[in-house]
Enzyme design. Structure first.
Site, mmCIF file in Angstrom:
data_model
loop_
_atom_site.group_PDB
_atom_site.id
_atom_site.type_symbol
_atom_site.label_atom_id
_atom_site.label_comp_id
_atom_site.label_asym_id
_atom_site.label_seq_id
_atom_site.Cartn_x
_atom_site.Cartn_y
_atom_site.Cartn_z
ATOM 1 N N HIS A 5 -4.534 2.426 2.619
ATOM 2 C CA HIS A 5 -3.812 2.290 3.885
ATOM 3 C C HIS A 5 -4.694 1.652 4.961
ATOM 4 O O HIS A 5 -4.479 1.870 6.158
ATOM 5 C CB HIS A 5 -3.317 3.651 4.386
ATOM 6 C CG HIS A 5 -2.164 4.207 3.607
ATOM 7 N ND1 HIS A 5 -2.304 4.697 2.329
ATOM 8 C CD2 HIS A 5 -0.839 4.327 3.908
ATOM 9 C CE1 HIS A 5 -1.122 5.117 1.886
ATOM 10 N NE2 HIS A 5 -0.224 4.898 2.825
ATOM 11 N N GLU B 117 10.673 -2.174 -0.407
ATOM 12 C CA GLU B 117 10.050 -3.349 0.219
ATOM 13 C C GLU B 117 10.618 -4.660 -0.305
ATOM 14 O O GLU B 117 10.726 -5.632 0.438
ATOM 15 C CB GLU B 117 8.532 -3.306 0.022
ATOM 16 C CG GLU B 117 7.790 -2.421 1.029
ATOM 17 C CD GLU B 117 7.953 -0.926 0.785
ATOM 18 O OE1 GLU B 117 8.489 -0.550 -0.276
ATOM 19 O OE2 GLU B 117 7.559 -0.123 1.652
#
Ligand SMILES: Cc1ncc(C[n+]2csc(CCOP(=O)(O)OP(=O)(O)O)c2C)c(N)n1
Ligand SMILES: [Mg+2]
Lengths: 326, 334
Positions: free
Chosen positions: A129, A60
Site C-alpha cells: 500500500h 478495478e
C-alpha cells in the site's frame, strides 16, 4: 487566494471541470457518499449527485473498463484506483487497453480519461500500500503520467488532465494529501509536460517528483545555508510528456545532475533522464549524474525502516555534498 | 434450449439479409484461410467458420448507432455490421487499404462509422469496456445498445464476473453474447468449468435470465437479440445470451484441432448454420434461384475484394509513428 490542502485541491480541480463540462463524471470505490478513503473527492457527491459521482463495487477492472468505454464514446471519466498498488489487478487497462487503442484503430478511437491513484510511501502502510508506481506507467507508450507536488499544481494539472484527449495517469501522493499551499481563486488550468523550476541555483540541478519535491527543496536550503552549495530544484510534475528542455537548460547552467526518486531503483525515471543527458548533454556535465533512490527492495512497514530507505533530506544533502566535493 | 422452431414473424427481407450475411461471412472467412495458405495473411487469425449465424442474427437485429465489441475472433461481427470485405481482408493482409491500414491487424478490427467499437485480444477486458459505452448511453439518455461478443472460455476470467455484476447493478443497456463453441484454445471448456452452461448459469447468479439458444439457427439468434435489445432500450438492463455453436476450423490458423474427438466436427457440420438456413428459406418458399443469386453476389464481392487487396500496396512506413497520442504523433518529450 485560499490556503488549500492537497486533498481539497483534488476535489477543487475536479469540481472546476465538472462545472464547465457535463461529460465529466467520477467513478470509483467509496468516492461518492464517503468522499473517498483519502477524502480527496469530498463534497463532489453533494454538489453533483449520484449520476455524476458514482460508487462502484470492489472491481478495478469493471471501474477502468467502464471509464474506458465511456471515454471512447464521448464522456470524460475520472476514475479512482484507491491505492496505486491496486493498479496491478487491473494492469491490462494500463498496459493494453487505454494506451494502444488510438494506435491500433489508426486514430479512430481515443480514450480521454483520467485515472487517479493514491501513490507513494511514508505513510507506514507496508509493501502493498506504499509503492510508487510512476515507472510502471511511464514505460507504456500511449499513456501520459502526471504527479503533482503542491495543491495549486493539483488543481491546474487535474484540469489539464481532464481536458486532455489522451489517457492520463494522475498520481496523487498519499503523504502529501494533508499538506497545504496557496491556491488562487478562479479557474486554474495548467499544461501537461511542463516542469517547474522551484529554486534557482548555480552549482547543481536536483530533479524531483511528488513527495520528493519538498524533500529536495529542504535539502537545497540546508546545502546552501550549511555548505554554501547552491542547487537548482526542478519539480518534474509530468513524466510523460517529459519536459527535457527545462532539464537540459538547467544542466547547461549548473553542470551537475541529481535525481531524487521515490521508486525502487531499477528502471526508475531518473535512469531514463540520465540516459538522455548522456546522449544529448554529456559535455555539459562536470561530474557523473547521481541518482538518489529507494533501494531495490519492497517497502518495509515500520516507520524507522521506511525512513531509512526512502530518500530523505539528509541523504540528499549528504549525497550532493560528497559528490560535489570529490 | 429456447426457441428452436422458426417463428413466423421475421420479415422475408430480413431473412434474406440474414442469409446474405451468413454466406458473405462464410466466403470471406474461407478466403482468409486460403490467403493464409498463400502466405498473404501474416500473423495470426481466428475464423468464425461455423459460427456465422450468431454474427448475422445479432447484427440484423441491431439498429444503426448500436455498438459492437468483439474479440480477436471478430471478422464475422465486423462484416456483419457492414464493413466491406476489402477493408477486412486488406487489414488481414497488412495492406494500405486495410481497415486500420495494418496498424491493428486481424485481432483488432475496428470501424467506428459502422458501430464496431473494437476487437479485443486480451480475454475479459471488453466486457467491462462495453459496460462503459452502455453507461454513456444511459447517462446521456441515448438509445443505443452495446453488444459484447466473447467465447465460452472467457466466462472463467475475473473481468467477466466484474462486468456482469456491474452491468446488473447499474441496469446498463448492454447485451452479453457468449459464443459457446465448446473449446477455449485447445481445451474443452467443460473440463475446466464448474457449471454446465458457462455463461447462462453464471448470469443467473447475477440476477439475469438464464438464456441458452441454438447459435446455429439465425432465426433463433435474431429473435433472442431482438428481445434483449427491446429490454435494454426500455431501461430494463443487461442480458446474457449463451449461443451454442461450434467452430469448423481450429482455434487460430496455427491449430489443426487434433484434440477434437473423431466424428465431432462431422456431427456439427450436419448442423451447419448455412445449411440450416438455406433449407429454412427453401421450406418457406424462397426460390432456389434467389438463394443462388445471394451466394453468387457474396462470392463476387469476396473475389473483387481479394483482387483489390492483392493489388494494394503495404502501408507507408511513416504511419508506424502516428496516432500514439491525440496530436497525431508519438512524441513523449520536448
Ligand atoms: C487474458 C488472456 N488469457 C489468455 C489468452 C490466450 N487466449 C486467446 S484466445 C483463448 C481462448 C478463448 O476461448 P473462448 O473464450 O472460448 O473464445 P473462442 O476463441 O473459442 O472464440 C485464449 C486462452 C488471452 N488472449 N488473454
Ligand atoms: Mg470457445
Amino acid at each position: 487566494m485560499a490556503e488549500l490542502t492537497y486533498r481539497d485541491a483534488v476535489a477543487r480541480g475536479i469540481a472546476q471541470e465538472m462545472e464547465r463540462d457535463p461529460d465529466v463524471v467520477c467513478i470509483g470505490e467509496d468516492i461518492a457518499k464517503a468522499g473517498g478513503v483519502f477524502k480527496a473527492t469530498w463534497g463532489l457527491f453533494d454538489k453533483f449527485g449520484a449520476k455524476r459521482v458514482c460508487d462502484t463495487p470492489i472491481a478495478e477492472q469493471a471501474i477502468l473498463g467502464a471509464a474506458m468505454g465511456a471515454a471512447m464514446t464521448g464522456l470524460k471519466p475520472v476514475a479512482e484506483i484507491m491505492f496505486a498498488d491496486f493498479a496491478a489487478v487491473c494492469w491490462d487497462f494500463f498496459a493494453n487497453e487505454f494506451p494502444k487503442t488510438r494506435y491500433m484503430t489508426n486514430g479512430q478511437v481515443g480514450v480521454p480519461l483520467v485515472v487517479r491513484l493514491g501513490n507513494g510511501g511514508a505513510a507506514r502502510f507496508g509493501a502493498q500500500h506504499s509503492q510508487s508506481v510512476e515507472n510502471w506507467c511511464m514505460m507504456i507508450p500511449g499513456l501520459k503520467v502526471v504527479a503533482p507536488s503542491s495543491p495549486v499544481d493539483v488543481v491546474g494539472l487535474m484540469a489539464a488532465a481532464i481536458r486532455d484527449p489522451d489517457p492520463v495517469i494522475f498520481l496523487e501522493h498519499k503523504s502529501l494529501y494533508a499538506t497545504k499551499g496557496p491556491v488562487p481563486d478562479g479557474e486554474i488550468v495548467d499544461t501537461l509536460g511542463t516542469a517547474k523550476i522551484l529554486r534557482t541555483g548555480r552549482d547543481a540541478t536536483i530533479l524531483a517528483l511528488a513527495l520528493m519535491v519538498p524533500r529536495a527543496l529542504a535539502a537545497a536550503e540546508e546545502l546552501k545555508s550549511k555548505h554554501g552549495i547552491d542547487c537548482e530544484v526542478i519539480d518534474l510534475r509530468s513524466l510523460v510528456p517529459l519536459d527535457t528542455r527545462t532539464i537540459l537548460a538547467s544542466l547547461g547552467r549548473t553542470h551537475r545532475l541529481f535525481t531524487v526518486e521515490e521508486n525502487p531503483r531499477l528502471c526508475g525515471w531518473g535512469a531514463e533522464i540520465v540516459s538522455i543527458v548522456a546522449d544529448e548533454a554529456f559535455f555539459d556535465l562536470d561530474g557523473p549524474p547521481v541518482r538518489i533512490t529507494t533501494p531495490h527492495i519492497p517497502l518495509p512497514a515500520a516507520d524507522n525502516l521506511e525512513d531509512v530507505v526512502l530518500p530523505s533530506v539528509s541523504r540528499i544533502v549528504e549525497t550532493v555534498r560528497r559528490s560535489l566535493a570529490s | 434450449m429456447k426457441s428452436a422452431a422458426p417463428p413466423a414473424d421475421i420479415p422475408a427481407d430480413t431473412r434474406l439479409h440474414l442469409y446474405h450475411l451468413q454466406v458473405l461471412i462464410r466466403e470471406a472467412e474461407q478466403r482468409a484461410y486460403d490467403l493464409f495458405l498463400e502466405n498473404l495473411v501474416k500473423g495470426t487469425s481466428h475464423l468464425s467458420l461455423g459460427q456465422e449465424a450468431i454474427a448475422a442474427g445479432f447484427a440484423a437485429a441491431m439498429q444503426p448507432g448500436d455498438l459492437s465489441f468483439c474479440t480477436y475472433r471478430g471478422h464475422a461481427h465486423t462484416l456483419a455490421r457492414g464493413v466491406s470485405v476489402e477493408k477486412v481482408l486488406g487489414e488481414l493482409m497488412y495492406r494500405d487499404n486495410g481497415l486500420m491500414r495494418g496498424k491493428g491487424g486481424s485481432m483488432h478490427l475496428t470501424s467506428v462509422e459502422h458501430g464496431v467499437m473494437g476487437s479485443y485480444a486480451i480475454i475479459g477486458a471488453h466486457l467491462c469496456i462495453a459496460n462503459g459505452a452502455a453507461w454513456r448511453a444511459q447517462y446521456r439518455g441515448e438509445k443505443d445498445v452495446s453488444t459484447c461478443f466473447f467465447g465460452d472460455g472467457t466466462t472463467n476470467i475475473g473481468a467477466f464476473h466484474e462486468a456482469l455484476n456491474f452491468a446488473a447493478i447499474w441496469k446498463l443497456p448492454v447485451v452479453f453474447v457468449c459464443e459457446n463453441n465448446l473449446y477455449m484454445e485447445y481445451t474443452l471448456n467443460a473440463d475446466v468449468t464448474a457449471v454446465e452452461h458457462p455463461a447462462a448459469d453464471r448470469a443467473a447468479a447475477y440476477g439475469l435470465e438464464r438464456i441458452v439458444i441454438d447459435g446455429n439457427d439465425a432465426d433463433a439468434v435474431y429473435n433472442a437479440a431482438k428481445a434483449a435489445y427491446a429490454r435494454a432500450r426500455a431501461g430494463e438492463g443487461p442480458s446474457m445470451i449463451e449461443c451454442l455453436t461450434y467452430r469448423h476450423s481450429g482455434h487460430s490458423r496455427a491449430d489443426p484441432a487434433k484434440y477434437r474427438p473423431a466424428g465431432e466436427l462431422e456431427k456439427w457440420k450436419k448442423r451447419d448454420p448455412l445449411k440450416i438456413y438455406r433449407a429454412r428459406l427453401e421450406s418457406l418458399g424462397v426460390a432456389a434461384a434467389k438463394l443462388t443469386e445471394i451466394e453468387q453476389r457474396a462470392k463476387a464481392e469476396v473475389n473483387a475484394a481479394t483482387e483489390a487487396c492483392r493489388a494494394a500496396p503495404p502501408p507507408p512506413v511513416d504511419i508506424a509513428f502516428t496516432d500514439v497520442y491525440a496530436n497525431g504523433g508519438a512524441a513523449w518529450r520536448n
